[in-house]
Design a protein around this motif. Structure first.
Motif, PDB file in Angstrom:
ATOM      1  N   ALA A 228      32.675 -27.431 -38.196  1.00 19.55           N
ATOM      2  CA  ALA A 228      32.114 -27.278 -39.536  1.00 19.55           C
ATOM      3  C   ALA A 228      32.940 -28.069 -40.543  1.00 19.55           C
ATOM      4  O   ALA A 228      34.138 -27.836 -40.701  1.00 19.55           O
ATOM      5  N   SER A 229      32.299 -28.998 -41.232  1.00 21.08           N
ATOM      6  CA  SER A 229      32.963 -29.707 -42.323  1.00 21.08           C
ATOM      7  C   SER A 229      33.214 -28.757 -43.482  1.00 21.08           C
ATOM      8  O   SER A 229      34.259 -28.811 -44.140  1.00 21.08           O
ATOM      9  N   VAL A 230      32.225 -27.879 -43.732  1.00 20.64           N
ATOM     10  CA  VAL A 230      32.320 -26.903 -44.821  1.00 20.64           C
ATOM     11  C   VAL A 230      31.698 -25.588 -44.354  1.00 20.64           C
ATOM     12  O   VAL A 230      30.659 -25.594 -43.697  1.00 20.64           O
ATOM     13  N   LEU A 231      32.339 -24.478 -44.699  1.00 20.67           N
ATOM     14  CA  LEU A 231      31.745 -23.151 -44.535  1.00 20.67           C
ATOM     15  C   LEU A 231      31.658 -22.518 -45.913  1.00 20.67           C
ATOM     16  O   LEU A 231      32.667 -22.423 -46.622  1.00 20.67           O
ATOM     17  N   VAL A 232      30.452 -22.097 -46.296  1.00 19.20           N
ATOM     18  CA  VAL A 232      30.254 -21.432 -47.587  1.00 19.20           C
ATOM     19  C   VAL A 232      29.960 -19.961 -47.326  1.00 19.20           C
ATOM     20  O   VAL A 232      29.012 -19.625 -46.606  1.00 19.20           O
TER      21      VAL A 232
END
Length: 267
Positions: A228-232
């Motif tokens: 994952a590049s980003v987890l929100v």
């Protein structure tokens, strides 16, 4: 109608539809709001349903439990809306993105009206229908074929074949569970396989998941945490989980949820 009869009827409605609302039960049973809430409390105490804000949902099971789209949409609604708004800020005009099926990704799609010249590939009929109806700049929407699951995802060989030759700038997915060892998971084998193919087409992966997904392990892995590049996520996420995720994912974005307690289920 006696309490036992009411509760049996309510339980049947929950099992048939996956979720019920207090207001609907009050009208159907012609009883007070307080009476309905007492009945829901009783059923929840027996482990037969799960109470949520404004109603109740069918009780979850194990790693293969897959709630219907309508059931998932009733859970943590404010958190999902906050997560969706934050994730939409990562979308750039003129890009091609993938959007998986799910209630969080549906909330995310509602935020895309402001993004011009966008191409969206999705295996979610509700997401595709929503994007077609949105006001604002025109967008290109590509809906994969496939077998429709209970969670309103199109999966299987047809969906995978439609996705495999694509090259997307970013993929946005929702997940059933997040675990330090198991990674991002789904309870549905074919949906996990389809989502893995979607992930493989993208330069960046953005995962959107509210705090209740932490520690949940579905049957099949979609991706490892480090992919994952980003987890929100939302601010209900515990400090231990945040520490693990900051070390594992490219970037962790934690958004505040206005007007909801950290562990509150949303209407």
């Amino acid at each position: 109608m006696l309490a036992a009869q009411r509760q049996a009827w309510i339980l049947q409605e929950v099992r048939q539809h996956g979720a019920v609302r207090v207001t609907e039960l009050v009208a159907a049973l012609n009883v007070s709001d307080m009476t309905v809430r007492r009945d829901l409390d009783s059923l929840a105490d027996q482990g037969l349903i799960t109470k949520v804000h404004g109603g109740a949902t069918a009780r979850g099971g194990g790693s293969t439990d897959e709630p219907a789209f309508s059931v998932k949409a009733a859970r943590q609604r404010r958190a999902k809306e906050a997560i969706a708004r934050a994730a939409s800020e990562l979308v750039r005009p003129g890009t091609a993105i993938g959007v998986s099926a799910g209630s969080t990704t549906y909330a995310f799609a509602q935020q895309l009206a402001r993004v011009p010249d966008l191409t969206v590939v999705t295996n979610s009929p509700p997401v595709a229908e929503l994007l077609h109806a949105l006001p604002g700049p025109p967008q290109t929407v590509i809906l994969t074929g496939g077998v429709r699951t209970i969670s309103d995802a199109l999966v299987g060989p047809v969906a995978i074949d439609a996705i495999r030759r694509l090259h997307l700038d970013c993929v946005f997915i929702g997940v059933h569970g997040i675990d330090a060892e198991a990674g991002f998971t789904s309870p549905n084998l074919m949906e996990a396989e389809t989502n893995r193919m979607l992930v493989s087409t993208a330069q960046r992966l953005v995962v959107m998941a509210d705090h209740t997904k932490w520690g949940v392990v579905g049957l099949s892995e979609i991706a490892a945490l480090h992919e994952a590049s980003v987890l929100v996520s939302d601010d209900g996420l515990g400090s231990g989980a945040r520490q693990v995720l900051r070390e594992a994912v490219g970037e962790l974005i934690v958004v505040p949820v206005e007007g909801a307690g950290a562990n509150e289920e949303e209407e």
